[in-house]
Write a protein that holds these residues in place. Structure first.
Motif, PDB file in Angstrom:
ATOM      1  N   GLY A  20       0.971  -1.284  -0.109  1.00 26.44           N
ATOM      2  CA  GLY A  20      -0.026   0.014   0.104  1.00 26.44           C
ATOM      3  C   GLY A  20       0.853   1.418   0.017  1.00 26.44           C
ATOM      4  N   GLU A  21       2.061   1.201   0.772  1.00 26.94           N
ATOM      5  CA  GLU A  21       2.819   2.513   0.956  1.00 26.94           C
ATOM      6  C   GLU A  21       3.673   2.648  -0.693  1.00 26.94           C
ATOM      7  N   ILE A  23       2.267   1.844  -3.628  1.00 24.16           N
ATOM      8  CA  ILE A  23       1.090   2.075  -4.354  1.00 24.16           C
ATOM      9  C   ILE A  23       0.912   3.789  -4.253  1.00 24.16           C
ATOM     10  N   SER A  24       0.939   4.238  -2.812  1.00 26.91           N
ATOM     11  CA  SER A  24       0.780   5.523  -2.371  1.00 26.91           C
ATOM     12  C   SER A  24       1.854   6.503  -2.857  1.00 26.91           C
ATOM     13  N   ASN A  25       3.082   5.830  -3.269  1.00 23.62           N
ATOM     14  CA  ASN A  25       4.237   6.588  -3.756  1.00 23.62           C
ATOM     15  C   ASN A  25       4.445   6.587  -5.172  1.00 23.62           C
ATOM     16  N   SER A  26       3.526   6.297  -5.690  1.00 22.99           N
ATOM     17  CA  SER A  26       3.851   5.951  -7.597  1.00 22.99           C
ATOM     18  C   SER A  26       3.763   7.701  -7.737  1.00 22.99           C
ATOM     19  N   HIS A  28       6.311   9.432  -6.973  1.00 20.99           N
ATOM     20  CA  HIS A  28       7.137  10.199  -6.483  1.00 20.99           C
ATOM     21  C   HIS A  28       8.475   9.497  -6.164  1.00 20.99           C
ATOM     22  N   PHE A  31       9.455   6.162  -4.850  1.00 22.40           N
ATOM     23  CA  PHE A  31       8.856   4.904  -5.334  1.00 22.40           C
ATOM     24  C   PHE A  31       9.916   3.748  -5.465  1.00 22.40           C
ATOM     25  N   ASP A  34      10.996   2.251  -1.996  1.00 28.00           N
ATOM     26  CA  ASP A  34      10.184   1.480  -1.421  1.00 28.00           C
ATOM     27  C   ASP A  34      10.065  -0.002  -2.085  1.00 28.00           C
ATOM     28  N   LEU A 164       2.222  -1.373 -11.404  1.00 30.06           N
ATOM     29  CA  LEU A 164       2.493  -0.144 -10.553  1.00 30.06           C
ATOM     30  C   LEU A 164       3.535   0.660 -11.254  1.00 30.06           C
ATOM     31  N   ARG A 167       1.992   2.631 -14.007  1.00 34.23           N
ATOM     32  CA  ARG A 167       1.207   3.766 -13.139  1.00 34.23           C
ATOM     33  C   ARG A 167       2.408   4.946 -12.752  1.00 34.23           C
ATOM     34  N   HIS A 168       3.391   4.565 -12.193  1.00 36.69           N
ATOM     35  CA  HIS A 168       4.606   5.215 -11.761  1.00 36.69           C
ATOM     36  C   HIS A 168       4.881   6.100 -12.968  1.00 36.69           C
TER      37      HIS A 168
END
Length: 264
Positions: A20-21, A23-26, A28, A31, A34, A164, A167-168
């Motif tokens: 989840g972390e 995904i939230s940092n895609s 950034h 990323f 992580d 992911l 998406r990033h």
């Protein structure tokens, strides 16, 4: 670490919290770090590079490779000084005709002339049109290569990591150019780009970042609408950047730019 036990642990709450972390940092800077932290718990790695390749599939060539993130211990991995042309890159042959996601293992070669080619590699690759999203995991040559169990585990994990990564990459393309520049540092410059910057330096001419992008886009065969779409600006803006660059270079239009490039 027992890999069988580790695979089972990926169904636990800690794994999903870390995912989840990620995904939230895609989109950034964190990323890549992580992803390294997530994967290294189950498959030891020293470095992860995230890159996006743009291919000219008609000519079987590479137009660009951009680094979208990197994390790890680079100092433990040797990097040769001599770089071969992008079209000779060992990943190129595998990626040109691919349709489905790939896992490409590359064992360390002592005399490799490619970046980090003297390290053990596992590359996860997905395709979106003429783009390839690549997740590259590295180990120093002093350690053992990736085992079959580790490769199988990474292949399973790629079903989650590659979407992911896509998406990033998409989020970074949507960021305004001035903010996206650090994450879009070129991993390797194409021969045409190197020659272009060399010609600018020899001519003692300074172009803005946008003017450079427009010139390189035109020199590599791009059309005004294509470049405008890539840079998220109007066609008229591309024409303006070209006129400004042409004035500084002392040429007229696209054909004049091409003649300047070859020194005539």
């Amino acid at each position: 670490m027992n890999l069988t036990r580790s695979i089972g642990e990926t169904q636990g709450p800690h794994f999903y919290a870390e995912m989840g972390e990620l995904i939230s940092n895609s989109g950034h800077e964190r990323f890549a770090a992580d992803m390294l932290h997530l994967v290294d718990k189950w498959v030891p790695i020293h470095l992860v590079d995230l890159s996006e390749w743009t291919l000219d599939e008609l000519r079987d060539s590479v137009l660009d490779i951009k680094l979208l993130g990197s994390a790890g211990l680079k100092k433990e991995l040797s990097v040769p000084q001599t770089l071969h042309p992008l079209n000779d890159h060992p990943l190129m042959r595998e990626m040109l005709r691919m349709q489905d996601p790939l896992l490409i293992q590359m064992k360390a070669k002592a005399n490799s002339a490619h970046p980090l080619g003297s390290s053990h590699q596992c590359n996860l690759v997905s395709r979106q049109g003429n783009r390839r999203c690549v997740i590259s995991f590295y180990r120093p040559p002093t350690q053992r290569g990736f085992s079959l169990a580790e490769l199988s585990f990474l292949k399973c994990l790629s079903d989650t990591l590659l979407p992911l990564m896509e998406r990033h990459a998409q989020l970074l393309r949507q960021v305004p150019h001035t903010e996206a520049e650090p994450a879009h540092t070129l991993l390797e410059q194409s021969q045409l780009q190197r020659e272009f910057y060399k010609r600018l330096a020899l001519s003692d001419i300074t172009l803005s970042a946008r003017e450079q992008e427009v010139c390189l886009g035109l020199l590599t065969g791009g059309t005004v609408p294509q470049i405008a779409e890539k840079l998220s600006v109007k066609n008229s803006s591309i024409e303006t950047y070209l006129k400004r660059a042409a004035a500084k270079l002392g040429v007229s239009g696209r054909h004049g730019l091409a003649k300047w490039m070859v020194g005539s």
